[in-house]
Design an enzyme around this catalytic site. Structure first.
Site, mmCIF file in Angstrom:
data_model
loop_
_atom_site.group_PDB
_atom_site.id
_atom_site.type_symbol
_atom_site.label_atom_id
_atom_site.label_comp_id
_atom_site.label_asym_id
_atom_site.label_seq_id
_atom_site.Cartn_x
_atom_site.Cartn_y
_atom_site.Cartn_z
ATOM 1 N N ILE A 51 0.869 -1.171 0.000
ATOM 2 C CA ILE A 51 0.000 0.000 0.000
ATOM 3 C C ILE A 51 0.906 1.221 0.000
ATOM 4 O O ILE A 51 1.779 1.355 0.857
ATOM 5 C CB ILE A 51 -0.949 0.015 1.209
ATOM 6 C CG1 ILE A 51 -1.758 -1.275 1.267
ATOM 7 C CG2 ILE A 51 -1.868 1.235 1.136
ATOM 8 C CD1 ILE A 51 -2.684 -1.361 2.456
ATOM 9 N N HIS A 69 10.250 5.106 -1.025
ATOM 10 C CA HIS A 69 8.919 5.711 -1.125
ATOM 11 C C HIS A 69 8.111 5.003 -0.047
ATOM 12 O O HIS A 69 8.122 3.772 0.015
ATOM 13 C CB HIS A 69 8.341 5.419 -2.520
ATOM 14 C CG HIS A 69 7.036 6.082 -2.828
ATOM 15 N ND1 HIS A 69 6.852 6.828 -3.971
ATOM 16 C CD2 HIS A 69 5.852 6.102 -2.177
ATOM 17 C CE1 HIS A 69 5.602 7.266 -4.013
ATOM 18 N NE2 HIS A 69 4.971 6.837 -2.923
ATOM 19 N N VAL A 70 7.446 5.737 0.828
ATOM 20 C CA VAL A 70 6.693 5.118 1.915
ATOM 21 C C VAL A 70 5.802 4.021 1.352
ATOM 22 O O VAL A 70 5.137 4.210 0.329
ATOM 23 C CB VAL A 70 5.830 6.166 2.659
ATOM 24 C CG1 VAL A 70 4.903 5.490 3.652
ATOM 25 C CG2 VAL A 70 6.713 7.182 3.373
ATOM 26 N N HIS A 71 5.819 2.864 1.998
ATOM 27 C CA HIS A 71 4.929 1.775 1.615
ATOM 28 C C HIS A 71 4.798 0.790 2.773
ATOM 29 O O HIS A 71 5.714 0.602 3.556
ATOM 30 C CB HIS A 71 5.403 1.055 0.353
ATOM 31 C CG HIS A 71 6.772 0.459 0.441
ATOM 32 N ND1 HIS A 71 7.937 1.207 0.396
ATOM 33 C CD2 HIS A 71 7.171 -0.824 0.569
ATOM 34 C CE1 HIS A 71 8.988 0.412 0.478
ATOM 35 N NE2 HIS A 71 8.550 -0.836 0.594
ATOM 36 N N TYR A 72 3.617 0.221 2.854
ATOM 37 C CA TYR A 72 3.326 -0.801 3.844
ATOM 38 C C TYR A 72 3.197 -2.141 3.134
ATOM 39 O O TYR A 72 2.589 -2.225 2.076
ATOM 40 C CB TYR A 72 2.016 -0.505 4.583
ATOM 41 C CG TYR A 72 2.162 0.567 5.632
ATOM 42 C CD1 TYR A 72 2.313 0.228 6.972
ATOM 43 C CD2 TYR A 72 2.162 1.907 5.290
ATOM 44 C CE1 TYR A 72 2.454 1.207 7.942
ATOM 45 C CE2 TYR A 72 2.305 2.898 6.248
ATOM 46 C CZ TYR A 72 2.449 2.538 7.576
ATOM 47 O OH TYR A 72 2.597 3.515 8.532
#
Length: 176
Positions: A61, A115-118
């Site tokens: 996400i 890049h921010v991601h979960y």
């Protein structure tokens, strides 16, 4: 009147949060310059299957702004990610018939794409381990440590199969 408003904006600098990194793999997916098996998307984020999944259903996400650190993520994006993590986790558990999940967000350390991601990763089932982690490894004499199991799982990662991906996306979407 409209032309006056447009002309007033022409020379303004683009806010930093609106900028994207053309080299970033996730920015390329967001702007459809790269392919992804999309599960969910709204105006703030996108969710798609990992191309090198730890286990079937491994989902990422990602916010639709290029931000490298979760500690610098604007609150509205953090809130949207929190809601999406819960919603997609629920759909994923139903799609893969497994309520055990790992939800992870790395910042710099172990962060392959800046890049921010979960990650939402279904946990392994001890009754159906991947090939190479046979049930014989689980008896008392040769029980795997958690570290051994993680290492072996990582070594067994493989590219996402296109047919499997399409089927999984449809199963997850059916529960959203």
């Amino acid at each position: 009147m409209t032309s006056f408003i447009i002309n007033a904006q022409v020379s303004q600098a683009v806010p930093e949060l609106w900028r994207q990194d053309r080299e970033c793999a996730f920015c390329q997916i967001i702007y459809r310059a790269a392919h992804a098996y999309r599960i969910y998307e709204d105006n703030l984020l996108i969710a798609f299957l990992d191309i090198l999944p730890l286990r079937p259903g491994h989902t990422l996400i990602v916010p639709k702004i290029h931000c490298s650190r979760v500690s610098e993520l604007p609150p509205e994006y953090a809130a949207a990610l929190g809601k999406a993590i819960s919603r997609i986790s629920k759909a994923l558990t139903k799609a893969v018939d497994n309520t055990a999940l790992n939800v992870v967000c790395n910042q710099e350390y172990a962060q392959v794409v800046p890049h921010v991601h979960y990650h939402i990763v279904p946990a392994p089932r001890l009754t159906s381990l991947p090939a190479g982690l046979g049930s014989g490894d689980l008896n008392q004499e040769t029980a795997l440590t958690a570290g051994d199991m993680h290492r072996k799982e990582y070594e067994l990662r493989d590219d996402l199969d296109e047919d499997d991906a399409h089927a999984l996306v449809e199963r997850i979407k059916a529960h959203l």
